[in-house]
Design an enzyme around this catalytic site. Structure first.
Site, PDB file in Angstrom:
ATOM      1  N   HIS A  66      66.863 -17.679  40.329  1.00  0.00           N
ATOM      2  CA  HIS A  66      66.360 -16.839  41.421  1.00  0.00           C
ATOM      3  C   HIS A  66      66.462 -17.543  42.761  1.00  0.00           C
ATOM      4  O   HIS A  66      66.725 -18.746  42.846  1.00  0.00           O
ATOM      5  CB  HIS A  66      64.913 -16.418  41.140  1.00  0.00           C
ATOM      6  CG  HIS A  66      63.925 -17.546  41.067  1.00  0.00           C
ATOM      7  ND1 HIS A  66      63.418 -18.166  42.193  1.00  0.00           N
ATOM      8  CD2 HIS A  66      63.341 -18.167  39.999  1.00  0.00           C
ATOM      9  CE1 HIS A  66      62.572 -19.117  41.827  1.00  0.00           C
ATOM     10  NE2 HIS A  66      62.505 -19.135  40.500  1.00  0.00           N
TER      11      HIS A  66
ATOM     12  N   CYS B 150      62.291 -22.575  35.968  1.00  0.00           N
ATOM     13  CA  CYS B 150      63.283 -21.662  36.524  1.00  0.00           C
ATOM     14  C   CYS B 150      64.306 -22.432  37.364  1.00  0.00           C
ATOM     15  O   CYS B 150      64.057 -23.557  37.793  1.00  0.00           O
ATOM     16  CB  CYS B 150      62.615 -20.591  37.378  1.00  0.00           C
ATOM     17  SG  CYS B 150      61.726 -19.343  36.414  1.00  0.00           S
TER      18      CYS B 150
END
Length: 201
Positions: A160, A176
């Site tokens: 992301h 992440c």
């Protein structure tokens, strides 16, 4: 980038795909002519990053097919394979100590300006440190997930964007993979649902 500069960026990965059965449908490869690949224009916003963390065309030999995304935790780079032993390299932030992982998953979902819902264990860790996290942060420029998100399998992991570009190139996340917003938009536009993402140490 001149051919000599490109050659200097040669990377070799000989990891044999052990997940071939999970990917019966191959995503279409990203294709470039030699001229396009060697003369990629800079992306807006990249001047926030050190030169090695900007989008860079490199030679990258791998047993994985074109269209695959490979994240190298130790180097803090994401490679988008484009075939003919070449890749686009982007600087990323990866999991800090205790949050590292490796493995292979599919891109299950793609979202523009995603909402952020902290997982329960993150909320609990923050509470233990005397902090309170919201249950949801609506998508937008102030959202920790940034401009785009690629959801990996049914895990809590995503590739992301970020509203903290200074974290790029560091061990900074809870697992992440963070990218500059301009970079995740570029990768998002080149990545279909079902793309294989391989995270290596």
């Amino acid at each position: 980038m001149a051919a000599a500069g490109l050659a200097a960026a040669l990377m070799v990965v000989s990891v044999a795909p052990s997940d071939a059965g999970l990917f019966s449908k191959k995503p279409p490869p990203v294709t470039y002519t030699d001229d396009e690949f060697n003369n990629l224009p800079p992306l807006k916003g990249e001047n926030q990053l050190a030169r090695n963390l900007r989008r860079t065309p490199v030679f990258y030999r791998s047993n994985y097919p074109a269209g695959t995304i490979i994240v190298d935790n130790s180097e803090r780079y994401l490679y988008l394979l484009v075939g003919q032993g070449r890749a686009l390299r982007y600087g990323v932030a990866v999991g800090r100590e205790g949050f590292e992982w490796e493995g292979s998953m599919k891109v299950r979902k793609k979202v523009e300006w995603p909402d952020w819902r902290p997982p329960k264990d993150m909320i609990a860790r923050a509470k233990a440190e005397g902090k309170t996290l919201p249950t949801v942060v609506k998508g937008g420029p102030g959202n920790p997930l940034g401009a785009r998100a690629l959801y990996l399998g049914f895990s809590e992991y995503r590739i992301h964007g970020t509203n903290a570009p200074k974290s790029i190139g560091k061990y900074a996340s809870s697992g992440c993979i963070r990218m500059l917003n301009e970079h995740i938009i570029d990768v998002y536009n080149k990545t279909p649902i079902g793309t294989r993402v391989v995270v290596i140490e």
